[in-house]
Design a protein around this motif. Structure first.
Motif, PDB file in Angstrom:
ATOM      1  N   GLU A  21      95.695 106.242  79.485  1.00 47.64           N
ATOM      2  CA  GLU A  21      94.650 105.261  79.170  1.00 47.64           C
ATOM      3  C   GLU A  21      93.306 105.927  78.927  1.00 47.64           C
ATOM      4  OE1 GLU A  21      93.511 101.309  78.457  1.00 47.64           O
ATOM      5  OE2 GLU A  21      95.503 102.118  78.910  1.00 47.64           O
ATOM      6  N   SER A  22      93.043 107.020  79.588  1.00 47.66           N
ATOM      7  CA  SER A  22      91.732 107.672  79.461  1.00 47.66           C
ATOM      8  C   SER A  22      91.542 108.377  78.127  1.00 47.66           C
ATOM      9  CB  SER A  22      91.545 108.684  80.597  1.00 47.66           C
ATOM     10  OG  SER A  22      92.577 109.661  80.573  1.00 47.66           O
ATOM     11  N   ALA A  28      91.796 107.365  69.100  1.00 49.57           N
ATOM     12  CA  ALA A  28      91.341 106.500  68.007  1.00 49.57           C
ATOM     13  C   ALA A  28      90.372 107.220  67.080  1.00 49.57           C
ATOM     14  CB  ALA A  28      90.682 105.252  68.584  1.00 49.57           C
ATOM     15  N   ALA A  29      89.593 108.142  67.622  1.00 51.58           N
ATOM     16  CA  ALA A  29      88.629 108.864  66.787  1.00 51.58           C
ATOM     17  C   ALA A  29      89.306 109.870  65.861  1.00 51.58           C
ATOM     18  CB  ALA A  29      87.607 109.572  67.672  1.00 51.58           C
ATOM     19  N   THR A  30      90.484 110.348  66.219  1.00 53.21           N
ATOM     20  CA  THR A  30      91.184 111.358  65.406  1.00 53.21           C
ATOM     21  C   THR A  30      92.350 110.778  64.613  1.00 53.21           C
ATOM     22  OG1 THR A  30      92.621 111.904  67.296  1.00 53.21           O
ATOM     23  CG2 THR A  30      90.570 113.161  67.048  1.00 53.21           C
ATOM     24  N   ARG A  65      96.000  95.018  70.104  1.00 49.85           N
ATOM     25  CA  ARG A  65      95.570  94.354  71.329  1.00 49.85           C
ATOM     26  C   ARG A  65      94.919  95.314  72.329  1.00 49.85           C
ATOM     27  NH1 ARG A  65     100.814  92.627  75.002  1.00 49.85           N
ATOM     28  NH2 ARG A  65     101.616  94.711  75.451  1.00 49.85           N
ATOM     29  N   SER A  66      94.714  96.548  71.926  1.00 42.89           N
ATOM     30  CA  SER A  66      93.987  97.485  72.780  1.00 42.89           C
ATOM     31  C   SER A  66      92.499  97.155  72.732  1.00 42.89           C
ATOM     32  CB  SER A  66      94.228  98.923  72.340  1.00 42.89           C
ATOM     33  OG  SER A  66      93.697  99.138  71.045  1.00 42.89           O
ATOM     34  N   SER A  67      91.768  97.727  73.647  1.00 43.95           N
ATOM     35  CA  SER A  67      90.327  97.466  73.711  1.00 43.95           C
ATOM     36  C   SER A  67      89.522  98.310  72.729  1.00 43.95           C
ATOM     37  CB  SER A  67      89.825  97.725  75.136  1.00 43.95           C
ATOM     38  OG  SER A  67      90.102  99.072  75.529  1.00 43.95           O
TER      39      SER A  67
END
Length: 427
Positions: A21-22, A28-30, A65-67
């Motif tokens: 999770e961390s 997402a950035a890569t 559905r992720s944050s």
């Protein structure tokens, strides 16, 4: 599907499942750097019989559905292709191959209609008040006295609802199908500025195929994929036009114009007034040439920003200022030549057809037309003392008006001044 493309997809599936999770934010950035991944996922979605389609749809739903907002946008870029495949399979009545795509679309819809607490959302926006400054205007530059900052601040802000409450859906039916799809296209259009060029191409291709499949116009297209006639809804077509309009000005000039013509073709056949109105308005507003493609990466439409305060003159335009401007312009003329051109002992007839006035750049010369020869000949004479006295009197009248504009009638004085100044009296 090639073996390398299959390997890319399988690696992407296993990579996210083992991600803690961390590390989701850094992942997402890569994700956009994986260039071969997006074309491989398109091929999986386009093939309903691909065994990777179900895990891919499940993975896309998990990302959505992720944050993390960037993971949502990654899933959202495939929405046009997902809608096209779903409607194509629905038209062919192949619902068995359509289950995972249908579940993904319904999952995205149910996530978007509710907030984090599970309450239904109302999508709305507020019309900004003109009393508040923005990048487009300054309240102090509004010239009308009726639109002062104090008067504008008293008006309430207007809240416009563009998407009301939507109920949750567990399955697609003929009655709710385009209600769900229109809302999904609304969500896509709200994030269209973050979509890549491949998503714009997919949007235009989807719109063109939906509009002409099953019609004679399909034989004119380059693609020959067999497909039955797809039923369309006017609200869905309007949402489709919204995305197409943005794609036209952001790299899809030719493809966007093609789908625009196809939408007009289908709207005319179906007699859909609203899509026809919007599409014709878009078509008539298009420029003759394609937008400038030199600015690579530009993701917005060009707008003309209102000039800032220093570029706008603060001086109000009144009747007195216009009158002063006219007198200042007349004071710049050289009236000595005009006065010298008068004939002693011969009063000037304003309405006479025997005289013509020719103004030259250096001064003014009085021209008298002789009946014998039929052409004007110049005659020069010295100005009389009475003519100069009359001009001085008119100047004093103007000065009196500037000091006290209400002392004399503006219209009569300005007319009398103009006539006497242009044609000085000669005795």
């Amino acid at each position: 599907m090639l073996g390398t493309e299959r390997g890319v997809v399988e690696e992407w599936l296993s990579e996210f499942k083992a991600l803690p999770e961390s590390q989701i934010s850094s992942y997402a950035a890569t994700l956009h750097r994986k260039k071969p991944l997006v074309p491989a996922l398109y091929k999986v979605i386009q093939d309903p019989n691909n065994e990777l389609l179900e895990p891919v749809c499940h993975q896309l739903f998990e990302l959505y559905r992720s944050s993390e907002v960037r993971l949502k946008r990654f899933t959202l870029q495939f929405l046009p292709e997902l809608i096209w495949v779903y409607l194509r399979l629905t038209a062919s009545r192949d619902r068995q191959s359509n289950g995972c795509i249908e579940a993904l679309l319904l999952g995205i819809y149910n996530l978007e209609i509710a907030d984090k607490d599970g309450n239904n959302k109302v999508l709305s926006f507020t019309i900004p008040s003109l009393s508040k400054p923005s990048i487009y205007h300054e309240p102090s530059t509004i010239g009308s006295m009726a639109l002062t900052e104090g008067a504008l601040s008293q008006h309430d802000l207007i809240r416009v609802v563009y998407s009301d409450l939507h109920p949750q859906r567990e399955t697609f039916t003929a009655q709710n199908r385009f209600e769900v799809l229109s809302f999904l296209m609304l969500c896509y259009n709200s994030a269209i500025v973050y979509m890549p060029a491949s998503s714009y191409q997919s949007l235009c291709t989807m719109g063109s195929r939906l509009c002409v499949s099953g019609f004679p116009r399909q034989h004119e297209k380059r693609w020959k994929e067999p497909c039955g006639r797809v039923v369309l809804d006017p609200d869905f077509m309007v949402q489709l036009l919204t995305g197409v309009y943005y794609a036209i000005y952001n790299g899809q000039w030719e493809l966007g114009q093609e789908v625009l013509e196809d939408i007009i073709y289908r709207a005319q056949l179906e007699l859909y007034s609203q899509p026809l109105l919007v599409a014709n308005a878009m078509k008539n507003s298009l420029p003759f040439d394609a937008p400038d493609a030199s600015q690579e990466g530009q993701k917005v439409l060009k707008v003309e920003v209102t000039p800032t305060v220093p570029r706008i003159s603060r001086s109000a335009i009144t009747t007195a200022s216009i009158r002063r401007h006219r007198w200042r312009r007349e004071d710049g003329f050289d009236f000595s030549n005009e006065a010298d051109s008068s004939i002693p002992g011969s009063p000037i007839q304003h309405g006479s057809t025997d005289l013509g006035i020719k103004r030259e750049q250096e001064g003014e010369v009085l021209m008298r037309r002789t009946p014998e020869h039929g052409f004007p000949e110049p005659t020069l004479a010295a100005a009389t003392t009475e003519g100069r006295t009359e001009m001085r009197r008119q100047k004093s009248v103007r000065q009196l008006l500037e000091e006290d504009p209400g002392s004399l009638s503006p219209s009569r004085t300005s007319f009398h001044s103009s006539v006497c100044f242009r044609y000085p009296r000669v005795y």
